[in-house]
Scaffold this active site. Structure first.
Site, mmCIF file in Angstrom:
data_model
loop_
_atom_site.group_PDB
_atom_site.id
_atom_site.type_symbol
_atom_site.label_atom_id
_atom_site.label_comp_id
_atom_site.label_asym_id
_atom_site.label_seq_id
_atom_site.Cartn_x
_atom_site.Cartn_y
_atom_site.Cartn_z
ATOM 1 N N GLY A 42 0.787 -1.377 0.031
ATOM 2 C CA GLY A 42 -0.065 0.005 0.059
ATOM 3 C C GLY A 42 0.693 1.130 -0.031
ATOM 4 N N GLU A 97 3.679 4.882 5.251
ATOM 5 C CA GLU A 97 2.521 3.937 5.258
ATOM 6 C C GLU A 97 1.424 4.605 4.603
ATOM 7 O OE1 GLU A 97 0.985 1.137 5.281
ATOM 8 O OE2 GLU A 97 0.943 0.247 7.667
ATOM 9 N N ASP A 98 0.686 3.656 4.023
ATOM 10 C CA ASP A 98 -0.613 4.298 3.350
ATOM 11 C C ASP A 98 -1.550 4.641 4.265
ATOM 12 O OD1 ASP A 98 -1.032 1.879 4.284
ATOM 13 O OD2 ASP A 98 -1.826 0.958 2.348
ATOM 14 N N ASP A 101 -4.981 2.737 10.666
ATOM 15 C CA ASP A 101 -6.268 2.512 10.960
ATOM 16 C C ASP A 101 -6.439 1.927 12.668
ATOM 17 O OD1 ASP A 101 -9.001 1.827 10.541
ATOM 18 O OD2 ASP A 101 -8.563 -0.123 9.974
ATOM 19 N N LYS A 129 -7.091 7.342 10.074
ATOM 20 C CA LYS A 129 -8.498 6.978 10.601
ATOM 21 C C LYS A 129 -8.533 6.944 12.074
ATOM 22 C CE LYS A 129 -10.002 3.591 7.156
ATOM 23 N NZ LYS A 129 -10.762 2.540 6.985
ATOM 24 N N PHE A 151 -14.022 2.635 4.441
ATOM 25 C CA PHE A 151 -12.940 2.114 3.456
ATOM 26 C C PHE A 151 -12.553 2.628 2.123
ATOM 27 C CE2 PHE A 151 -11.020 -1.464 1.315
ATOM 28 C CZ PHE A 151 -10.322 -2.005 2.343
ATOM 29 N N VAL A 152 -11.643 3.035 2.084
ATOM 30 C CA VAL A 152 -10.981 3.785 1.071
ATOM 31 C C VAL A 152 -9.739 3.117 0.351
ATOM 32 C CG1 VAL A 152 -11.280 5.908 1.821
ATOM 33 C CG2 VAL A 152 -8.890 4.743 2.351
ATOM 34 N N ASP A 158 -5.902 -0.851 -1.441
ATOM 35 C CA ASP A 158 -6.706 -1.753 -2.360
ATOM 36 C C ASP A 158 -8.000 -2.468 -1.532
ATOM 37 O OD1 ASP A 158 -5.121 -3.313 -0.217
ATOM 38 O OD2 ASP A 158 -6.138 -5.157 -1.209
ATOM 39 N N ARG A 164 -5.456 -0.479 -6.534
ATOM 40 C CA ARG A 164 -4.201 0.300 -5.935
ATOM 41 C C ARG A 164 -3.942 1.530 -6.873
ATOM 42 N NH1 ARG A 164 -2.315 -2.523 -1.476
ATOM 43 N NH2 ARG A 164 -2.526 -4.805 -1.776
#
Ligand code: IMP
Ligand code: MG
Length: 174
Positions: A42, A97-98, A101, A129, A151-152, A158, A164
């Protein structure tokens, strides 16, 4: 049937914000080299876009972790699938990081990487988030966007390995 995707952050918004964060990082690391650790898969798009905009010397390494769980939830048990190629001794490490969460992945990774003797270690994320945070101790040093609990996908993120490559951040309308 194709999933419906609503744009949350446009390509332009994302790129503008990455430039701002890159400028801040370049300022904070002035006179030093920064060692970026891209968390695969990610983090790969964000890492490239960020790295291109940094004005301090950059080196790169990659790590792949998997948290046991389904596609939309992480379980908290983290496994290193691909470890770094190089040691971290005396390097100024910036984890890229992407999305943060629950924070479980990063709280585990931070502990593991701190043991490897870096000169410093910080965390940079494209998305945060915070509403879903379980590991409250995870300190994020650089955040591009704080988003609501949705949820993105896109920009590296992904849904079941799809999307992606979208150049923007979108919400899958399930
Ligand atoms: P954490 O351990 O719960 O913080 O999980 C972080 C990882 O879960 C991220 O690196 C993503 O791979 C995945 N993840 C969490 N939220 C999303 C999302 O909204 N879209 C895609 N992947 C997500
Ligand atoms: Mg991830």
């Amino acid at each position: 049937m194709a999933d419906k995707i609503r744009v949350l952050l446009s390509e332009e918004e994302v790129n503008t914000r990455i430039s701002q964060v890159a400028a801040q990082i370049s300022k904070d690391y002035e006179g030093k080299a920064v060692h970026l650790i891209c968390i695969l898969k990610g983090g790969v798009f964000f890492t490239c876009e960020l790295a291109k905009r940094l004005t301090v010397p950059v080196s790169l390494d990659f790590m792949s972790v998997s948290s046991y769980g389904d596609d939309t939830k992480s379980s908290g048990v983290v496994r290193i699938v691909k470890d770094l190629d190089e040691p971290l001794t005396d390097l100024h490490v910036l984890i890229v990081e992407d999305i943060i969460d629950s924070g479980r992945t990063l709280s585990y990774l931070m502990e593991v990487l701190k043991q490897r003797g870096p000169a410093s270690i910080r965390l940079c994320t494209l998305l945060d988030k915070p509403e879903r945070r379980v590991k409250k101790q995870v300190k994020v040093d650089y955040t591009c966007f704080t988003i609501p609990d949705e949820f993105v996908v896109g920009y590296g993120l992904d849904y079941a390995q799809k999307y992606r490559n979208l150049p923007y951040i979108g919400v899958v309308e399930l």
